[in-house]
Write a protein that holds these residues in place. Structure first.
Motif, PDB file in Angstrom:
ATOM      1  N   ALA A  75      11.821   4.268  -1.634  1.00 26.74           N
ATOM      2  CA  ALA A  75      12.461   3.081  -1.059  1.00 26.74           C
ATOM      3  C   ALA A  75      12.972   3.357   0.344  1.00 26.74           C
ATOM      4  O   ALA A  75      12.905   2.501   1.235  1.00 26.74           O
ATOM      5  CB  ALA A  75      13.594   2.619  -1.968  1.00 26.74           C
ATOM      6  N   ALA A  76      13.480   4.580   0.564  1.00 28.13           N
ATOM      7  CA  ALA A  76      14.003   4.925   1.889  1.00 28.13           C
ATOM      8  C   ALA A  76      12.890   4.949   2.930  1.00 28.13           C
ATOM      9  O   ALA A  76      13.081   4.492   4.065  1.00 28.13           O
ATOM     10  CB  ALA A  76      14.704   6.279   1.828  1.00 28.13           C
ATOM     11  N   ARG A  77      11.732   5.463   2.559  1.00 28.16           N
ATOM     12  CA  ARG A  77      10.620   5.524   3.509  1.00 28.16           C
ATOM     13  C   ARG A  77      10.083   4.125   3.808  1.00 28.16           C
ATOM     14  O   ARG A  77       9.766   3.814   4.965  1.00 28.16           O
ATOM     15  CB  ARG A  77       9.514   6.424   2.975  1.00 28.16           C
ATOM     16  N   VAL A  78       9.990   3.269   2.792  1.00 27.85           N
ATOM     17  CA  VAL A  78       9.546   1.895   3.030  1.00 27.85           C
ATOM     18  C   VAL A  78      10.542   1.165   3.912  1.00 27.85           C
ATOM     19  O   VAL A  78      10.166   0.414   4.829  1.00 27.85           O
ATOM     20  CB  VAL A  78       9.339   1.153   1.694  1.00 27.85           C
ATOM     21  N   SER A  79      11.829   1.403   3.680  1.00 26.09           N
ATOM     22  CA  SER A  79      12.860   0.783   4.507  1.00 26.09           C
ATOM     23  C   SER A  79      12.741   1.239   5.957  1.00 26.09           C
ATOM     24  O   SER A  79      12.922   0.441   6.896  1.00 26.09           O
ATOM     25  CB  SER A  79      14.244   1.136   3.952  1.00 26.09           C
ATOM     26  N   ALA A  80      12.395   2.509   6.158  1.00 26.55           N
ATOM     27  CA  ALA A  80      12.226   3.016   7.519  1.00 26.55           C
ATOM     28  C   ALA A  80      11.036   2.356   8.204  1.00 26.55           C
ATOM     29  O   ALA A  80      11.085   2.056   9.407  1.00 26.55           O
ATOM     30  CB  ALA A  80      12.044   4.535   7.485  1.00 26.55           C
ATOM     31  N   GLY A 117       0.815  -1.204   0.000  1.00 29.49           N
ATOM     32  CA  GLY A 117       0.000   0.000   0.000  1.00 29.49           C
ATOM     33  C   GLY A 117       0.849   1.254   0.000  1.00 29.49           C
ATOM     34  O   GLY A 117       0.535   2.241  -0.687  1.00 29.49           O
ATOM     35  N   LEU A 118       1.950   1.246   0.728  1.00 29.12           N
ATOM     36  CA  LEU A 118       2.835   2.410   0.774  1.00 29.12           C
ATOM     37  C   LEU A 118       3.493   2.655  -0.580  1.00 29.12           C
ATOM     38  O   LEU A 118       3.593   3.804  -1.042  1.00 29.12           O
ATOM     39  CB  LEU A 118       3.901   2.219   1.852  1.00 29.12           C
ATOM     40  N   ARG A 119       3.924   1.588  -1.225  1.00 25.98           N
ATOM     41  CA  ARG A 119       4.531   1.748  -2.548  1.00 25.98           C
ATOM     42  C   ARG A 119       3.524   2.320  -3.538  1.00 25.98           C
ATOM     43  O   ARG A 119       3.868   3.179  -4.363  1.00 25.98           O
ATOM     44  CB  ARG A 119       5.066   0.401  -3.039  1.00 25.98           C
ATOM     45  N   ARG A 120       2.295   1.848  -3.475  1.00 28.35           N
ATOM     46  CA  ARG A 120       1.265   2.358  -4.392  1.00 28.35           C
ATOM     47  C   ARG A 120       0.984   3.834  -4.156  1.00 28.35           C
ATOM     48  O   ARG A 120       0.547   4.541  -5.065  1.00 28.35           O
ATOM     49  CB  ARG A 120      -0.016   1.549  -4.229  1.00 28.35           C
ATOM     50  N   ARG A 121       1.216   4.309  -2.937  1.00 27.79           N
ATOM     51  CA  ARG A 121       0.986   5.715  -2.624  1.00 27.79           C
ATOM     52  C   ARG A 121       2.222   6.567  -2.850  1.00 27.79           C
ATOM     53  O   ARG A 121       2.250   7.740  -2.477  1.00 27.79           O
ATOM     54  CB  ARG A 121       0.515   5.840  -1.169  1.00 27.79           C
ATOM     55  N   GLY A 122       3.248   5.980  -3.432  1.00 27.70           N
ATOM     56  CA  GLY A 122       4.416   6.760  -3.808  1.00 27.70           C
ATOM     57  C   GLY A 122       5.496   6.880  -2.753  1.00 27.70           C
ATOM     58  O   GLY A 122       6.385   7.740  -2.877  1.00 27.70           O
ATOM     59  N   PHE A 123       5.468   6.049  -1.710  1.00 23.46           N
ATOM     60  CA  PHE A 123       6.538   6.072  -0.730  1.00 23.46           C
ATOM     61  C   PHE A 123       7.852   5.660  -1.399  1.00 23.46           C
ATOM     62  O   PHE A 123       7.908   4.677  -2.135  1.00 23.46           O
ATOM     63  CB  PHE A 123       6.239   5.107   0.418  1.00 23.46           C
TER      64      PHE A 123
END
Length: 264
Positions: free
Chosen positions: A205-210, A197-203
């Motif tokens: 790679a650094a934010r997903v890793s966090a 869901g985060l990737r689909r909302r444009g997060f």
């Protein structure tokens, strides 16, 4: 002029924008206000001190603004406030607030509310959420932006659900669910974070890793909640790009009552 079917009953004191449409046999009470472009289908009842914004689509057999199901309610003029561009499907029931709980039940903007959803008194729901069929939230529940509640999810009173979270079908949520968390079960258990869901909302790679690091601090390392909050705050201090996400998580956890705790 407002397009009202001749069988609908609209109180003369109701305030409807000239572009509002109202379908057959719907009833709208005297303290209702409805903004431009909103559509009310057939057999709806909208009553109480209810304010509805622009471009909402309210399907048939919906009940909005009825008195709450709180035994302490004594007729105080409490409210239901609905924002803009929401879709509210069949048989949904949203109640006004209570004097003890702040007086307002609130639904934000751009929410997709499927059939038989229920918002009890004093609930605060953010924007861009999805409530699947029969998702039910009890009184005083707070739901953050971008949350997805699976079908037949039941949320206990006073529970908070952080932004970007998700529940599986049939989940019973008895504790606070932090931001980004995916849970399921009866009672709910944390299963993962809502990475897709985060990737689909444009997060990035650094934010997903966090978010992965936050999951590790909360659920994988055996830390106390206070120690996990310290770890998450440090993560935000070290990486400016993720500072907002870390602060949101840390602030949510800091406000979690000890007697309720978070989903584990």
């Amino acid at each position: 002029m407002t397009q009202v079917h001749p069988t609908a009953i609209i109180d003369p004191k109701a305030e409807l924008d000239s572009s509002v449409t109202v379908g057959p046999y719907s009833i709208i009470g005297p303290h209702v206000r409805i903004g431009a472009g909103s559509q009310v289908a057939s057999h709806c009842v909208i009553e109480g001190h209810t304010t509805i914004g622009r471009d909402n689509r309210i399907f048939q057999f919906v009940s909005l603004g009825s008195i709450n199901q709180d035994k302490k309610y004594k007729g105080e003029p409490c409210e239901l406030v609905i924002g803009d561009r929401n879709t509210i499907r069949e048989y949904s029931t949203y109640h006004i607030g209570t004097a003890q709980g702040g007086g307002i039940t609130r639904l934000g903007d751009d929410n997709w509310m499927m059939a038989y959803t229920h918002l009890a008194h004093d609930c605060i729901v953010g924007s861009n959420t999805i409530f699947a069929n029969n998702a039910q939230i009890a009184g005083h529940v707070v739901v953050g932006d971008w949350v997805i509640l699976g079908a037949y999810t039941c949320v206990h009173q006073f529970v908070r659900i952080g932004a970007h979270g998700m529940t599986g079908m049939g989940t019973v949520l008895l504790a606070d669910q932090p931001p980004f968390v995916m849970s399921e079960g009866q009672p709910a258990a944390a299963r993962s974070m809502n990475y897709e869901g985060l990737r689909r909302r444009g997060f990035s790679a650094a934010r997903v890793s966090a978010v992965k690091a936050m999951h590790k601090a909360l659920y994988r390392e055996g830390l106390t909640l206070d120690d996990a909050v310290s770890r998450i705050r440090a993560l935000g201090d070290a990486t400016p790009e993720v500072a907002g996400d870390a602060a949101m998580m840390a602030e949510f956890l800091a406000k979690t009552p000890a007697q309720r705790g978070i989903v584990r």
